[in-house]
Write a protein that holds these residues in place. Structure first.
Motif, PDB file in Angstrom:
ATOM      1  N   ALA A  98     101.853  72.293  47.629  1.00  0.00           N
ATOM      2  CA  ALA A  98     101.200  72.972  46.500  1.00  0.00           C
ATOM      3  C   ALA A  98     101.916  72.667  45.192  1.00  0.00           C
ATOM      4  O   ALA A  98     101.297  72.449  44.153  1.00  0.00           O
ATOM      5  CB  ALA A  98     101.176  74.480  46.755  1.00  0.00           C
ATOM      6  N   SER A 105     100.338  70.730  42.046  1.00  0.00           N
ATOM      7  CA  SER A 105     100.354  71.302  40.698  1.00  0.00           C
ATOM      8  C   SER A 105     101.041  70.363  39.722  1.00  0.00           C
ATOM      9  O   SER A 105     100.637  70.245  38.563  1.00  0.00           O
ATOM     10  CB  SER A 105     101.062  72.660  40.716  1.00  0.00           C
ATOM     11  N   ARG A 137      94.442  71.517  40.615  1.00  0.00           N
ATOM     12  CA  ARG A 137      94.296  72.954  40.625  1.00  0.00           C
ATOM     13  C   ARG A 137      93.340  73.365  41.738  1.00  0.00           C
ATOM     14  O   ARG A 137      92.444  72.599  42.128  1.00  0.00           O
ATOM     15  CB  ARG A 137      93.770  73.466  39.277  1.00  0.00           C
ATOM     16  N   ALA A 138      93.558  74.582  42.231  1.00  0.00           N
ATOM     17  CA  ALA A 138      92.704  75.086  43.307  1.00  0.00           C
ATOM     18  C   ALA A 138      91.290  75.327  42.782  1.00  0.00           C
ATOM     19  O   ALA A 138      91.100  75.857  41.686  1.00  0.00           O
ATOM     20  CB  ALA A 138      93.288  76.379  43.876  1.00  0.00           C
ATOM     21  N   ASN A 139      90.300  74.919  43.578  1.00  0.00           N
ATOM     22  CA  ASN A 139      88.892  75.060  43.194  1.00  0.00           C
ATOM     23  C   ASN A 139      88.273  76.187  43.993  1.00  0.00           C
ATOM     24  O   ASN A 139      88.171  76.098  45.217  1.00  0.00           O
ATOM     25  CB  ASN A 139      88.148  73.754  43.450  1.00  0.00           C
ATOM     26  N   PRO A 140      87.874  77.278  43.348  1.00  0.00           N
ATOM     27  CA  PRO A 140      87.240  78.369  44.099  1.00  0.00           C
ATOM     28  C   PRO A 140      85.816  78.042  44.541  1.00  0.00           C
ATOM     29  O   PRO A 140      85.236  78.781  45.315  1.00  0.00           O
ATOM     30  CB  PRO A 140      87.266  79.535  43.104  1.00  0.00           C
ATOM     31  N   PRO A 149      84.548  74.969  46.157  1.00  0.00           N
ATOM     32  CA  PRO A 149      84.731  73.611  46.664  1.00  0.00           C
ATOM     33  C   PRO A 149      83.423  73.028  47.197  1.00  0.00           C
ATOM     34  O   PRO A 149      82.503  73.740  47.586  1.00  0.00           O
ATOM     35  CB  PRO A 149      85.747  73.801  47.793  1.00  0.00           C
ATOM     36  N   LEU A 197      92.297  80.394  39.448  1.00  0.00           N
ATOM     37  CA  LEU A 197      93.185  81.033  40.433  1.00  0.00           C
ATOM     38  C   LEU A 197      94.631  80.798  39.990  1.00  0.00           C
ATOM     39  O   LEU A 197      95.324  79.906  40.477  1.00  0.00           O
ATOM     40  CB  LEU A 197      92.935  80.449  41.826  1.00  0.00           C
ATOM     41  N   LEU A 243      97.595  80.845  42.539  1.00  0.00           N
ATOM     42  CA  LEU A 243      97.830  79.707  43.418  1.00  0.00           C
ATOM     43  C   LEU A 243      98.483  78.528  42.703  1.00  0.00           C
ATOM     44  O   LEU A 243      98.758  77.509  43.330  1.00  0.00           O
ATOM     45  CB  LEU A 243      96.508  79.241  44.046  1.00  0.00           C
ATOM     46  N   ILE A 244      98.713  78.663  41.423  1.00  0.00           N
ATOM     47  CA  ILE A 244      99.349  77.579  40.675  1.00  0.00           C
ATOM     48  C   ILE A 244     100.861  77.684  40.859  1.00  0.00           C
ATOM     49  O   ILE A 244     101.458  78.723  40.592  1.00  0.00           O
ATOM     50  CB  ILE A 244      98.987  77.649  39.185  1.00  0.00           C
TER      51      ILE A 244
END
Length: 249
Positions: A109, A113, A118-121, A123, A145, A148-149
């Motif tokens: 992670a 970063s 970056r996390a995709n809510p 997907p 998010l 989650l970073i």
């Protein structure tokens, strides 16, 4: 040759053999006759035997020394190889630990970063190898998010530096604004003082003009009163003169 004669009793040699190795005949056994024996063979010299013995002993010692040296060298090489094997084992364990750390989820992670991922809510799934996309693909802004970073130390330092720079800029802007306000207030005060001075000068001029007007009015009144008094006196004199003239007439 020298002949040696010695009496030999029957059966003295046991098997009937002479010292020279010859077998006695039956007549000799019966009569006990003496015979000449051969001269015994000479002994070998001792010097060559000693030289051979010393050579064999020297070769044995040299071989033993070479064997001992070879064994010691092999022991040193074995210890060196064992030490290298131990160091390599430690290195392998260290590399395995590094692989475990790098392949851990938090590290993945953090690396993602660091690469700007970056996390995709929302997907979307990509089917390989057909390339079909399942679900609506939507871009992300990067702050959907925030929990989650995972920021890297460099990013944390950059964020701190940016926050510090913003705070310094804000403080500088506030200070500049305060300075501008102070300058503006000072200018306003100077302008007000100047205006007050002008108004005071105007008031002073007005007061002086008023005083002058009042003085002029007073002077005019005094002049008028004096003129009236003079007129009255003249009229009285005229009346008196007229009365006097009438009395004489």
């Amino acid at each position: 040759m020298s002949a040696l004669w010695a009496p030999v009793a029957p059966g003295q040699l046991g098997t009937g053999e002479l010292e020279t190795g010859e077998r006695r005949t039956g007549a000799d056994r019966r009569t006990g006759r003496l015979r000449a024996v051969r001269t015994p063979a000479g002994r070998l010299p001792r010097a060559p035997f000693l030289l051979v013995l010393i050579g064999v002993f020297g070769l044995g010692m040299a071989g033993l020394l070479m064997l001992n040296t070879t064994l010691q060298n092999q022991a040193f090489a074995s210890r060196t190889l064992d030490r290298q094997a131990t160091e390599l084992a430690y290195t392998q364990a260290d590399l395995e630990n590094q692989i475990d750390v790098v392949s851990a989820v938090p590290e993945l992670a953090r690396r993602a970063s660091e690469l700007g991922m970056r996390a995709n809510p929302y997907p979307a799934l990509l089917v390989v190898p057909s390339g079909k996309v399942i679900g609506p693909a939507a871009p992300v802004e990067g702050d959907e998010l925030k929990s989650l970073i995972v920021y890297t130390p460099a990013e944390i330092a950059a964020n701190k530096a940016e926050a510090k720079a913003k705070a310094a800029a804000k403080a500088a802007a506030k200070k500049a604004k305060a300075k501008a306000d102070a300058i503006e207030a000072k200018a306003k005060a100077l302008q007000a003082a100047k205006k007050a001075k002008v108004e005071a000068a105007k008031a002073k001029a007005a007061a002086a003009a008023k005083a002058k007007a009042e003085a002029a009015a007073k002077k005019k009144v005094a002049t008028a009163k004096k003129a009236a008094t003079n007129d009255k006196t003249t009229s009285t004199k005229k009346k008196a003169t007229t009365s006097t003239a009438a009395g004489h007439g």
